[in-house]
Scaffold this motif. Structure first.
Motif, short mmCIF file in Angstrom:
data_model
loop_
_atom_site.label_atom_id
_atom_site.label_comp_id
_atom_site.label_asym_id
_atom_site.label_seq_id
_atom_site.Cartn_x
_atom_site.Cartn_y
_atom_site.Cartn_z
N GLU A 145 0.83 -1.20 0.00
CA GLU A 145 0.00 0.00 0.00
C GLU A 145 0.86 1.25 0.00
O GLU A 145 0.53 2.25 -0.65
CB GLU A 145 -0.93 -0.02 1.22
CG GLU A 145 -2.00 1.05 1.21
CD GLU A 145 -3.00 0.89 0.07
OE1 GLU A 145 -3.76 1.85 -0.17
OE2 GLU A 145 -3.03 -0.18 -0.59
N VAL A 146 1.98 1.23 0.72
CA VAL A 146 2.90 2.38 0.71
C VAL A 146 3.43 2.61 -0.70
O VAL A 146 3.45 3.76 -1.19
CB VAL A 146 4.06 2.16 1.70
CG1 VAL A 146 5.12 3.25 1.51
CG2 VAL A 146 3.55 2.16 3.13
N ARG A 147 3.87 1.56 -1.36
CA ARG A 147 4.41 1.70 -2.72
C ARG A 147 3.35 2.32 -3.65
O ARG A 147 3.64 3.21 -4.45
CB ARG A 147 4.86 0.35 -3.26
CG ARG A 147 6.09 -0.22 -2.58
CD ARG A 147 6.60 -1.42 -3.34
NE ARG A 147 7.58 -2.18 -2.57
CZ ARG A 147 7.30 -3.26 -1.86
NH1 ARG A 147 6.06 -3.73 -1.85
NH2 ARG A 147 8.25 -3.87 -1.18
N ARG A 148 2.14 1.81 -3.56
CA ARG A 148 1.07 2.28 -4.45
C ARG A 148 0.78 3.76 -4.20
O ARG A 148 0.73 4.57 -5.15
CB ARG A 148 -0.20 1.46 -4.22
CG ARG A 148 -1.33 1.78 -5.19
CD ARG A 148 -2.56 0.96 -4.89
NE ARG A 148 -3.24 1.39 -3.68
CZ ARG A 148 -4.09 2.42 -3.63
NH1 ARG A 148 -4.34 3.14 -4.71
NH2 ARG A 148 -4.68 2.74 -2.49
N ARG A 149 0.60 4.15 -2.96
CA ARG A 149 0.25 5.52 -2.65
C ARG A 149 1.44 6.47 -2.84
O ARG A 149 1.25 7.62 -3.23
CB ARG A 149 -0.29 5.61 -1.21
CG ARG A 149 -1.65 4.93 -1.05
CD ARG A 149 -2.14 5.03 0.39
NE ARG A 149 -3.42 4.36 0.56
CZ ARG A 149 -4.58 4.97 0.75
NH1 ARG A 149 -4.64 6.30 0.75
NH2 ARG A 149 -5.69 4.29 0.93
N PHE A 150 2.65 5.99 -2.57
CA PHE A 150 3.82 6.84 -2.76
C PHE A 150 4.02 7.14 -4.24
O PHE A 150 4.34 8.27 -4.62
CB PHE A 150 5.05 6.14 -2.20
CG PHE A 150 6.33 6.91 -2.36
CD1 PHE A 150 6.60 8.03 -1.60
CD2 PHE A 150 7.27 6.51 -3.31
CE1 PHE A 150 7.77 8.74 -1.76
CE2 PHE A 150 8.45 7.23 -3.49
CZ PHE A 150 8.70 8.34 -2.71
N THR A 151 3.79 6.15 -5.08
CA THR A 151 3.89 6.36 -6.52
C THR A 151 2.89 7.40 -7.00
O THR A 151 3.22 8.30 -7.78
CB THR A 151 3.67 5.04 -7.27
OG1 THR A 151 4.67 4.08 -6.86
CG2 THR A 151 3.77 5.23 -8.78
N ALA A 152 1.65 7.29 -6.50
CA ALA A 152 0.62 8.28 -6.87
C ALA A 152 0.97 9.66 -6.33
O ALA A 152 0.76 10.68 -6.99
CB ALA A 152 -0.73 7.82 -6.34
N HIS A 153 1.53 9.70 -5.13
CA HIS A 153 1.93 10.97 -4.52
C HIS A 153 3.02 11.66 -5.37
O HIS A 153 2.93 12.86 -5.62
CB HIS A 153 2.46 10.71 -3.10
CG HIS A 153 3.05 11.89 -2.42
ND1 HIS A 153 2.29 12.86 -1.81
CD2 HIS A 153 4.36 12.27 -2.26
CE1 HIS A 153 3.10 13.78 -1.30
NE2 HIS A 153 4.35 13.45 -1.55
N CYS A 154 3.99 10.90 -5.81
CA CYS A 154 5.08 11.46 -6.63
C CYS A 154 4.58 11.93 -7.99
O CYS A 154 5.12 12.87 -8.58
CB CYS A 154 6.18 10.42 -6.81
SG CYS A 154 7.05 10.03 -5.27
N ALA A 155 3.52 11.26 -8.48
CA ALA A 155 2.96 11.62 -9.77
C ALA A 155 1.97 12.79 -9.66
O ALA A 155 1.42 13.24 -10.67
CB ALA A 155 2.28 10.43 -10.41
N GLY A 156 1.72 13.19 -8.41
CA GLY A 156 0.78 14.29 -8.18
C GLY A 156 -0.66 13.86 -8.13
O GLY A 156 -1.56 14.68 -8.22
#
Length: 323
Positions: free
Chosen positions: A311-322
């Motif tokens: 879940e961290v990987r998924r949300r962190f990726t979305a966070h970095c993509a804005g």
């Protein structure tokens, strides 16, 4: 708490650095959002580094720019540092908090909370067990290290006993603990087995001495009480069964990860949260009383640390993509 944070960092597989942070009074007594607002007033809105140093006790690890991409925090006092870093990075740092924050989850990007706590929200992921750093590789390495030392010296079955101690979540009753341990000892004697006992820093010294007087004389086995190499992972992976005192959510979670039958040891009056945790695990068939077997229909088991890491990987990726 440290074990949970490091377990998640290791599961992510990204480079990380551990920072130990603690607050001095009166900051430690304030809710984190209040402490952060006062710190910004005291040291200025852009002076996060000075605020972090000014609020901390002596001897903590320095925290300074460049601010990290990701912060994993566990423990109420680490919340202040996490929120200050989030503000100083202008929201760029992705923040993860482990356990019940006791403040609104919206202060963090992701909260990994125990299922038995009433913490829910769109940015909350819950797990029935505590996060940990027990992995198949670590267990295999421990088995290869410890099994040759014990094989042939102690009769089987081997029962590993993980002993905690008093905490805010349990009113420790030494008489009850000894009564429960004698029940476990009697079961092990009847099975012609051995007891491998490890204590913790919280274990009362009188209980340690009592255990040392019994194990090795009244029944085969030994007690590790802090001297020499820690056999904790060896106990987890080499024991045929495990028994854990009810005070420790972390040790119970780690014992269940070993995929051995796990029995709990009653040690006193539990807090409502600990009672809920124990009831949940019994319902799932992961925890039973001394001498009990796992339920014939056990709930599917998923490693909680791996679940949160995904879940961290998924949300962190979305966070970095804005996103």
């Amino acid at each position: 708490m440290r074990s949970q944070a490091l377990g998640l960092a290791e599961a992510l597989g990204w480079p990380y650095e551990e920072k130990r942070y603690d607050l001095r009074g009166p900051w430690r007594h304030l809710p984190a959002p209040v402490a952060v607002r006062l710190a910004r007033w005291r040291w200025g809105g852009a002076a996060a580094e000075r605020a972090l140093a000014g609020m901390a006790v002596g001897g903590i690890d320095p925290i300074s720019p460049p601010w990290p991409d990701l912060v994993i925090a566990c423990g109420r006092r680490a919340q202040v540092a996490t929120l200050l870093i989030k503000q100083a990075s202008r929201g760029r740092t992705f923040t993860v908090y482990i356990q019940n924050p006791r403040i609104s989850p919206h202060h963090f990007d992701l909260v990994a909370a125990p299922e038995h706590d009433a913490v829910r929200g769109p940015n909350v992921v819950t797990t029935p067990l505590a996060l940990h750093h027990v992995t198949p590789q670590r267990l295999q390495e421990a088995r290869e290290r410890w099994l040759p030392r014990w094989m042939g010296l102690f009769p089987r079955p081997w029962v590993g006993v993980l002993v905690g101690g008093p905490s805010r979540s349990v009113r420790w009753d030494g008489a009850r603990f000894r009564q429960e341990f004698l029940r476990l000892e009697q079961w092990t004697k009847h099975a012609c087995g051995s007891l491998f006992v490890t204590t913790s820093r919280r274990t009362p010294s009188k209980e340690v001495r009592w255990l040392q007087d019994r194990v090795g004389s009244e029944i085969p086995g030994w007690v590790w009480s802090g001297e020499g190499e820690n056999p904790y992972f060896g106990i987890l992976t080499c024991s045929d069964r495990l028994s854990v005192t009810q005070d420790s959510v972390s040790m119970i979670s780690e014992a269940i990860e070993s995929h051995r039958p796990v029995w709990d040891l009653s040690v006193g009056e539990l807090s409502p949260r600990l009672r809920a945790f124990s009831a949940l695990l019994r319902q799932k068939g992961w925890l039973t009383e001394i001498g009990g077997d796992a339920h014939t229909t056990m709930a599917p088991y998923m490693n909680p640390t791996a679940t949160v890491a995904r879940e961290v990987r998924r949300r962190f990726t979305a966070h970095c993509a804005g996103g």
